[in-house]
Write a protein that holds these residues in place. Structure first.
Motif, mmCIF file in Angstrom:
data_model
loop_
_atom_site.group_PDB
_atom_site.id
_atom_site.type_symbol
_atom_site.label_atom_id
_atom_site.label_comp_id
_atom_site.label_asym_id
_atom_site.label_seq_id
_atom_site.Cartn_x
_atom_site.Cartn_y
_atom_site.Cartn_z
ATOM 1 N N UNK A 2 28.559 47.045 165.504
ATOM 2 C CA UNK A 2 29.236 46.650 164.336
ATOM 3 C C UNK A 2 28.113 44.774 163.890
ATOM 4 N N UNK A 3 27.766 44.798 162.925
ATOM 5 C CA UNK A 3 27.267 43.208 162.434
ATOM 6 C C UNK A 3 28.093 43.192 161.163
ATOM 7 N N UNK A 4 27.939 41.823 161.282
ATOM 8 C CA UNK A 4 28.784 40.804 159.825
ATOM 9 C C UNK A 4 28.321 40.014 159.591
ATOM 10 N N UNK A 5 27.701 40.121 157.960
ATOM 11 C CA UNK A 5 26.953 40.043 157.060
ATOM 12 C C UNK A 5 27.843 38.230 157.056
ATOM 13 N N UNK A 6 27.597 37.107 156.788
ATOM 14 C CA UNK A 6 28.023 36.204 156.097
ATOM 15 C C UNK A 6 27.446 34.908 155.365
ATOM 16 N N UNK A 7 28.330 34.875 153.869
ATOM 17 C CA UNK A 7 27.724 33.840 152.985
ATOM 18 C C UNK A 7 28.676 32.279 153.254
ATOM 19 N N UNK A 8 28.582 32.026 154.749
ATOM 20 C CA UNK A 8 29.034 30.738 154.859
ATOM 21 C C UNK A 8 30.143 29.873 153.674
ATOM 22 N N UNK A 9 31.177 29.346 154.175
ATOM 23 C CA UNK A 9 32.196 28.716 153.271
ATOM 24 C C UNK A 9 31.145 27.204 153.218
ATOM 25 N N UNK A 10 30.889 26.949 151.337
ATOM 26 C CA UNK A 10 29.687 25.840 150.359
ATOM 27 C C UNK A 10 30.663 25.855 149.878
ATOM 28 N N UNK A 11 30.074 24.524 149.659
ATOM 29 C CA UNK A 11 30.130 23.196 148.646
ATOM 30 C C UNK A 11 29.182 23.798 147.358
ATOM 31 N N UNK A 12 27.990 24.564 147.601
ATOM 32 C CA UNK A 12 27.808 25.278 146.662
ATOM 33 C C UNK A 12 27.893 25.736 145.110
ATOM 34 N N UNK A 13 27.492 25.692 143.933
ATOM 35 C CA UNK A 13 28.843 26.376 143.066
ATOM 36 C C UNK A 13 28.424 27.508 142.814
ATOM 37 N N UNK A 14 26.891 27.790 142.851
ATOM 38 C CA UNK A 14 26.537 29.468 142.608
ATOM 39 C C UNK A 14 27.531 30.387 143.268
ATOM 40 N N UNK A 15 28.334 31.682 142.360
ATOM 41 C CA UNK A 15 29.282 32.427 142.932
ATOM 42 C C UNK A 15 28.953 33.734 142.816
ATOM 43 N N UNK A 16 27.423 34.293 142.667
ATOM 44 C CA UNK A 16 27.382 35.224 142.293
ATOM 45 C C UNK A 16 27.748 36.873 143.710
ATOM 46 N N UNK A 17 27.740 38.038 143.453
ATOM 47 C CA UNK A 17 27.127 38.555 144.839
ATOM 48 C C UNK A 17 26.604 38.623 145.180
ATOM 49 N N UNK A 18 25.872 38.669 146.619
ATOM 50 C CA UNK A 18 24.825 38.077 147.344
ATOM 51 C C UNK A 18 24.176 38.970 147.573
ATOM 52 N N UNK A 19 22.685 39.252 146.590
ATOM 53 C CA UNK A 19 21.408 40.582 146.737
ATOM 54 C C UNK A 19 21.183 40.551 148.105
ATOM 55 N N UNK A 20 21.080 39.081 148.695
ATOM 56 C CA UNK A 20 20.590 39.613 150.443
ATOM 57 C C UNK A 20 21.283 40.210 150.674
ATOM 58 N N UNK A 21 22.676 39.933 151.022
ATOM 59 C CA UNK A 21 22.942 40.566 152.003
ATOM 60 C C UNK A 21 23.931 41.969 151.861
#
Length: 317
Positions: A2-21
């Motif tokens: 079981x693998x979990x891929x995470x974009x961590x909580x952040x103040x970074x403004x752009x919130x597009x779907x994460x293609x890399x993940x």
């Protein structure tokens, strides 16, 4: 595993779907692993809610993807992940790990590994080897780790055949979440989704990390593969606008022109734009006219300086 891929909580403004993940999830699935994605900024997950989800699912491997702007969040999150998952493997990837791998391994004691560059080859191999109990770090492309002799780094692998990577796992990327901040700040039609048609950049601009993240050679997906993805997004997910995230979408004008012609021929009613940017010297009036007719309404352009001397110093070419 079981693998979990995470974009961590952040103040970074752009919130597009994460293609890399999304691409990593597809690669892990092909290798036989069960995958889930938590995109904390898009799902509005703070560290507490993220940790609650992690404790519930207890993945064997957690892969985090971080820009440099996300690094403080990663620093504070990793010790808590280690406490919650003492037996799991914690891996960092993304632009910050690709550009500053030694810094990451030296300053993040709870990190087990990092992967620099593209990880569709290295991460599934690492997960499989961990599951089998026979990890040999020296054989995993792009892997960084600590050894008795200090920090070790393997060369990254840039897959020459982008079509072999398949499509991102769009079913995991939560296209049902309303767009908060599209890349480029605005969209003409919603919902919108990002795609890539190429990876890599041959230009040596001193201010840019693209060559560290995706290599020096431009690699193209097939036009058929790109159009297949566009039709999937429009037909299955109701996407009305495409944001092309390439570093060099118009590098090959014939490819860009054929893409436009296919959009016109299929009459999907989509708008599209290039928020990441294109080079001015890759455009001409004929191509721009065709792009506009096929639904393109916005281009970002890299105009870093009005001084030829400064442009020479930064190797903009």
């Amino acid at each position: 595993m079981d693998v979990l891929l995470v974009k961590p909580p952040s103040g970074f403004p752009t919130r597009i779907p994460h293609l890399g993940l999304g691409y990593l999830a597809s690669a892990l699935r092909r290798a036989g692993h069960a995958v889930s994605i938590l995109d904390c900024p898009r799902e509005r997950l703070d560290p507490e809610r993220l940790l609650a989800r992690v404790k519930q699912s207890r993945p064997g491997l957690v892969g985090l993807s971080a820009f440099s702007a996300d690094f403080p969040a990663v620093q504070s999150l990793l010790p808590r992940l280690r406490e919650a998952l003492p037996g799991s493997t914690l891996v960092l990837g993304g632009p910050h790990a690709s550009c500053l791998p030694e810094h990451c391994l030296a300053s993040l004691p709870d990190l087990d590994f990092l992967i620099a560059g593209e990880a569709e080859s290295g991460l599934p191999l690492l997960a499989t080897r961990i599951e089998e109990g026979r990890v040999d770090p020296a054989t995993v492309p792009g892997l960084g780790w600590r050894s008795e002799n200090g920090i070790r780094l393997n060369d990254p692998f840039w897959d020459p055949d982008l079509d072999s990577l398949g499509l991102p796992a769009w079913d995991l990327l939560r296209l049902d979440i309303p767009e908060v901040a599209p890349h480029g700040a605005f969209a003409r039609q919603l919902p919108a989704a990002p795609i890539i048609t190429t990876r890599g950049c041959p230009f040596p601009c001193t201010f840019c990390a693209a060559r560290k993240v995706s290599g020096c050679a431009i690699r193209h997906r097939s036009l058929d593969g790109v159009i297949e993805e566009v039709e999937l997004l429009a037909g299955r997910y109701g996407i009305r606008e495409i944001h092309i995230e390439d570093d060099n979408f118009t590098f090959r004008r014939d490819f860009a022109a054929r893409f436009c012609e296919e959009l016109l021929r299929r009459n999907l009613g989509l708008t599209w734009c290039c928020p990441t940017g294109v080079r001015l010297d890759s455009l001409d009036a004929s191509l721009l006219s065709l792009m506009k007719r096929s639904g393109c309404y916005s281009l970002s352009l890299g105009i870093e300086s009005g001084s030829d001397r400064i442009l020479r110093l930064m190797k903009k070419q």
